[in-house]
Design a protein around this motif. Structure first.
Motif, short mmCIF file in Angstrom:
data_model
loop_
_atom_site.label_atom_id
_atom_site.label_comp_id
_atom_site.label_asym_id
_atom_site.label_seq_id
_atom_site.Cartn_x
_atom_site.Cartn_y
_atom_site.Cartn_z
N ARG A 123 0.84 -1.20 0.00
CA ARG A 123 0.00 0.00 0.00
C ARG A 123 0.87 1.26 0.00
O ARG A 123 1.93 1.28 0.64
CB ARG A 123 -0.90 0.01 1.24
N THR A 142 -2.29 -3.78 0.25
CA THR A 142 -3.58 -3.65 -0.44
C THR A 142 -3.84 -4.98 -1.13
O THR A 142 -2.95 -5.51 -1.81
CB THR A 142 -3.56 -2.52 -1.47
N PRO A 162 -8.35 -2.03 0.91
CA PRO A 162 -7.39 -0.95 0.65
C PRO A 162 -6.20 -0.93 1.61
O PRO A 162 -5.08 -0.62 1.20
CB PRO A 162 -8.24 0.32 0.80
N ALA A 163 -6.44 -1.23 2.88
CA ALA A 163 -5.36 -1.20 3.88
C ALA A 163 -5.49 -2.41 4.77
O ALA A 163 -6.46 -2.54 5.54
CB ALA A 163 -5.43 0.08 4.70
#
Length: 199
Positions: A123, A142, A162-163
């Motif tokens: 990420r 990610t 996403p995280a």
């Protein structure tokens, strides 16, 4: 640990672990495959939508999977992140208003109705996170999966984390620990097949 942290293991995690252990398609696409999708927020992000584009120019090799497996066993999620950092790009994920970023690992697993594409990469850490040494930096990955259903395009879908970080829970199971809620992928368009799956 949040509800999503506890539940995020879903079927993607054991399947990803299995993908790290089995043989798969080697690198070498004649042309890149492009998949468009709409990402919908869940829970506190419900109602938010963004468009994403995943470009696949190669699939990761069995050797790549072995490297990631060994890295995780040695250094857990941070070891996995370090190994991903050293890998050559096999694709790219693009988000609105950004130049996007490279994908370090992409796998494709056949199913009875089509295939599941999984991806993991490092990420991008925001400047503020790094400057303040925020706890969010621990969620350095990610990840996502795209479920392509060739028999019923309306059943194509997926998830975007996403995280995230990959952990081993108290039961000894691999589990995605998420910084925030997962995003649901809908309206999948696989331009390789030139068809759209609406959901």
């Amino acid at each position: 640990m949040s509800k999503w942290s506890r539940l995020a293991k879903i079927t993607f995690v054991p399947a990803l672990w299995a993908a790290l252990m089995i043989a798969g398609t080697a690198r070498g696409f004649a042309a890149c495959e492009v998949i468009d999708a709409t990402s919908q927020g869940t829970s506190t992000q419900l109602g938010r939508t963004i468009s994403i584009k995943v470009t696949i120019c190669a699939y990761s090799t069995p050797e790549d999977r072995q490297v990631l497996k060994a890295a995780f066993l040695k250094g857990q999620s941070q070891g996995l992140a370090d190994a991903l950092e050293k890998m050559k790009s096999v694709g790219r994920i693009s988000l609105p208003g950004t130049v996007g970023y490279e994908l370090a690992y992409i796998d494709s697993v056949p199913t009875d109705t089509g295939r599941i594409i999984r991806f993991v990469t490092n990420r991008r850490i925001a400047f503020g996170e790094a400057y303040n040494n925020s706890q969010s930096m621990a969620y350095s990955l990610t990840a996502g999966r795209i479920i392509l259903n060739d028999k019923d395009k309306n059943k194509s879908g997926g998830d975007l984390f996403p995280a995230a970080q990959l952990i081993v829970n108290k039961k000894g199971e691999l589990q995605w620990d998420l910084r925030r809620n997962p995003w649901k992928l809908v309206n999948i368009i696989d331009w390789q097949n030139g068809e759209k799956g609406d959901k």
